[in-house]
Design a protein around this motif. Sequence first.
Motif, PDB file in Angstrom:
ATOM      1  N   PRO A 106      26.679  20.440  21.581  1.00 30.05           N
ATOM      2  CA  PRO A 106      28.050  20.587  21.075  1.00 30.05           C
ATOM      3  C   PRO A 106      28.980  19.509  21.601  1.00 30.05           C
ATOM      4  CG  PRO A 106      27.161  22.708  21.692  1.00 30.05           C
ATOM      5  CD  PRO A 106      26.149  21.695  22.126  1.00 30.05           C
ATOM      6  N   SER A 107      29.794  18.956  20.710  1.00 33.94           N
ATOM      7  CA  SER A 107      30.712  17.873  21.069  1.00 33.94           C
ATOM      8  C   SER A 107      31.910  17.924  20.138  1.00 33.94           C
ATOM      9  CB  SER A 107      30.005  16.517  20.958  1.00 33.94           C
ATOM     10  OG  SER A 107      29.581  16.286  19.624  1.00 33.94           O
ATOM     11  N   ALA A 108      32.805  16.948  20.279  1.00 27.01           N
ATOM     12  CA  ALA A 108      33.994  16.902  19.440  1.00 27.01           C
ATOM     13  C   ALA A 108      33.638  16.643  17.985  1.00 27.01           C
ATOM     14  CB  ALA A 108      34.946  15.823  19.949  1.00 27.01           C
ATOM     15  N   SER A 109      32.580  15.876  17.730  1.00 24.49           N
ATOM     16  CA  SER A 109      32.174  15.574  16.362  1.00 24.49           C
ATOM     17  C   SER A 109      31.293  16.660  15.759  1.00 24.49           C
ATOM     18  CB  SER A 109      31.439  14.225  16.321  1.00 24.49           C
ATOM     19  OG  SER A 109      30.328  14.241  17.196  1.00 24.49           O
ATOM     20  N   HIS A 110      30.577  17.393  16.609  1.00 25.27           N
ATOM     21  CA  HIS A 110      29.741  18.516  16.161  1.00 25.27           C
ATOM     22  C   HIS A 110      29.994  19.694  17.098  1.00 25.27           C
ATOM     23  CE1 HIS A 110      27.504  15.921  13.375  1.00 25.27           C
ATOM     24  NE2 HIS A 110      27.402  15.040  14.360  1.00 25.27           N
ATOM     25  N   TRP A 111      30.904  20.566  16.694  1.00 25.13           N
ATOM     26  CA  TRP A 111      31.363  21.641  17.580  1.00 25.13           C
ATOM     27  C   TRP A 111      30.243  22.540  18.061  1.00 25.13           C
ATOM     28  CZ3 TRP A 111      36.403  23.552  14.687  1.00 25.13           C
ATOM     29  CH2 TRP A 111      37.346  22.527  14.719  1.00 25.13           C
ATOM     30  N   PHE A 112      29.299  22.841  17.194  1.00 24.45           N
ATOM     31  CA  PHE A 112      28.168  23.701  17.562  1.00 24.45           C
ATOM     32  C   PHE A 112      26.882  22.910  17.757  1.00 24.45           C
ATOM     33  CE2 PHE A 112      29.940  27.804  15.369  1.00 24.45           C
ATOM     34  CZ  PHE A 112      31.006  27.780  16.246  1.00 24.45           C
ATOM     35  N   GLY A 113      26.974  21.583  17.790  1.00 28.26           N
ATOM     36  CA  GLY A 113      25.797  20.748  17.910  1.00 28.26           C
ATOM     37  C   GLY A 113      25.118  20.536  16.568  1.00 28.26           C
ATOM     38  N   THR A 114      23.924  19.953  16.611  1.00 31.74           N
ATOM     39  CA  THR A 114      23.148  19.713  15.395  1.00 31.74           C
ATOM     40  C   THR A 114      21.744  20.292  15.557  1.00 31.74           C
ATOM     41  OG1 THR A 114      22.345  17.555  16.168  1.00 31.74           O
ATOM     42  CG2 THR A 114      24.421  17.583  14.936  1.00 31.74           C
ATOM     43  N   ASP A 115      21.049  20.442  14.431  1.00 34.51           N
ATOM     44  CA  ASP A 115      19.688  20.968  14.476  1.00 34.51           C
ATOM     45  C   ASP A 115      18.675  19.830  14.508  1.00 34.51           C
ATOM     46  OD1 ASP A 115      19.670  19.991  11.905  1.00 34.51           O
ATOM     47  OD2 ASP A 115      19.621  21.949  10.936  1.00 34.51           O
ATOM     48  N   ASP A 116      17.417  20.167  14.303  1.00 30.77           N
ATOM     49  CA  ASP A 116      16.367  19.156  14.415  1.00 30.77           C
ATOM     50  C   ASP A 116      16.385  18.147  13.273  1.00 30.77           C
ATOM     51  OD1 ASP A 116      15.614  21.476  12.872  1.00 30.77           O
ATOM     52  OD2 ASP A 116      13.639  20.558  12.653  1.00 30.77           O
ATOM     53  N   MET A 117      17.157  18.414  12.227  1.00 33.77           N
ATOM     54  CA  MET A 117      17.286  17.463  11.126  1.00 33.77           C
ATOM     55  C   MET A 117      18.628  16.739  11.148  1.00 33.77           C
ATOM     56  SD  MET A 117      15.544  19.505   7.951  1.00 33.77           S
ATOM     57  CE  MET A 117      13.859  20.103   8.036  1.00 33.77           C
ATOM     58  N   GLY A 118      19.405  16.954  12.203  1.00 30.96           N
ATOM     59  CA  GLY A 118      20.688  16.293  12.315  1.00 30.96           C
ATOM     60  C   GLY A 118      21.800  16.956  11.528  1.00 30.96           C
ATOM     61  N   ILE A 166      14.280  26.632  21.451  1.00 34.59           N
ATOM     62  CA  ILE A 166      15.123  27.551  22.195  1.00 34.59           C
ATOM     63  C   ILE A 166      15.389  27.063  23.614  1.00 34.59           C
ATOM     64  CG2 ILE A 166      13.142  28.954  22.926  1.00 34.59           C
ATOM     65  CD1 ILE A 166      15.027  31.393  22.719  1.00 34.59           C
ATOM     66  N   GLN A 167      14.453  26.343  24.221  1.00 34.26           N
ATOM     67  CA  GLN A 167      14.659  25.812  25.559  1.00 34.26           C
ATOM     68  C   GLN A 167      15.281  24.424  25.532  1.00 34.26           C
ATOM     69  OE1 GLN A 167      10.790  26.085  27.451  1.00 34.26           O
ATOM     70  NE2 GLN A 167      11.180  28.180  28.147  1.00 34.26           N
ATOM     71  N   LEU A 168      14.868  23.617  24.586  1.00 32.23           N
ATOM     72  CA  LEU A 168      15.383  22.251  24.495  1.00 32.23           C
ATOM     73  C   LEU A 168      16.813  22.211  23.965  1.00 32.23           C
ATOM     74  CD1 LEU A 168      14.869  19.177  24.658  1.00 32.23           C
ATOM     75  CD2 LEU A 168      13.945  19.321  22.317  1.00 32.23           C
ATOM     76  N   ALA A 169      17.100  23.032  22.949  1.00 31.80           N
ATOM     77  CA  ALA A 169      18.424  23.043  22.319  1.00 31.80           C
ATOM     78  C   ALA A 169      18.808  24.481  21.984  1.00 31.80           C
ATOM     79  CB  ALA A 169      18.416  22.172  21.062  1.00 31.80           C
ATOM     80  N   PRO A 170      19.180  25.272  22.987  1.00 33.98           N
ATOM     81  CA  PRO A 170      19.450  26.703  22.751  1.00 33.98           C
ATOM     82  C   PRO A 170      20.614  26.963  21.806  1.00 33.98           C
ATOM     83  CG  PRO A 170      20.153  26.033  24.953  1.00 33.98           C
ATOM     84  CD  PRO A 170      19.377  24.894  24.384  1.00 33.98           C
TER      85      PRO A 170
END
Length: 295
Positions: free
Chosen positions: A70-82, A257-261
């Motif tokens: 999670p960041s300012a550009s992606h509030w909830f982060g991104t998935d494995d496909m971006g 789940i462990q790498l990107a919960p």
Amino acid sequence: MNENSSVTSIDYAPSIHESPVRYFLRAFWRHRSAAIGSVIIILFILLAVFAPVITPYQYDQRSSALLASPSASHWFGTDDMGRDIFTRVIYGARISLQVGFFAIAGSIVIGSFLGLIAGYYGRWRDTIISRIFDILLAFPSILLAIAIVAILGPGLNNAMIAVAVINIPAFGRLMRSRVLSVKEEDFILAARAMGMKNSRILWKHILPNYWSPILVQGTLGFATAVIEAAALGFLGLGAQPPQPEWGTMLSDSREFIQLAPWTMIFPGLAIVCTVLGFNLLGDGLRDLFDPRMKE
């Protein structure tokens, strides 16, 4: 009567010139569970309606930022496909609310109709309809839904049909029990004596008196429908990629789940909050329609 209950009864007492609708709305917003639940539901409805305005990306738009935190550009982060998870969660609200609405609406219409027929006419009609309800209830709901989708084929529309079918007995048995308790009342016997048709008695005298428990059951059933639709999506039987259905999102992110919960946390929280909102609203409506149920 203790002091607290006395104060509560005064607070909820209608004034002389207050309309029933205004009194109900006042009592509704003073009920903590109903108010909180409705605020949560309204929030998700607004997010679903204005998803294109709120979200900065398309739900299937990919980027080079794979599994970004999670960041300012992606509030909830991104998935494995971006893909932006915030965008997908917001658009997922559309799918979950759509499934819940159409599935429960179908369950209410079909279940209430069958319950009315079984309770009012009785005899062989009641026997056949009650046995159908018993057969549907004999199977665990999720297994029955899986079987229906397996027959019809994976997809969002078939998932809605499956969720609607497994919820029919709840509304049918509720309506049947209500009709059995009232069909021998004096006002029903008087209507028959006046020559009123059975269809008019059902529509004019019986059905209007029992919309409140159906409404409460429908609100609680909406929460169950969201969970069941998410379960079908998690198993790959509901909405198909790239549709951003919350259960499908949870399934796609299991290996991370462990790498990107965060890929599982935010869709899971969306399900929890939606179900919580409808459960709180259902409990509040139950208390308002039947004060004896209030703790």
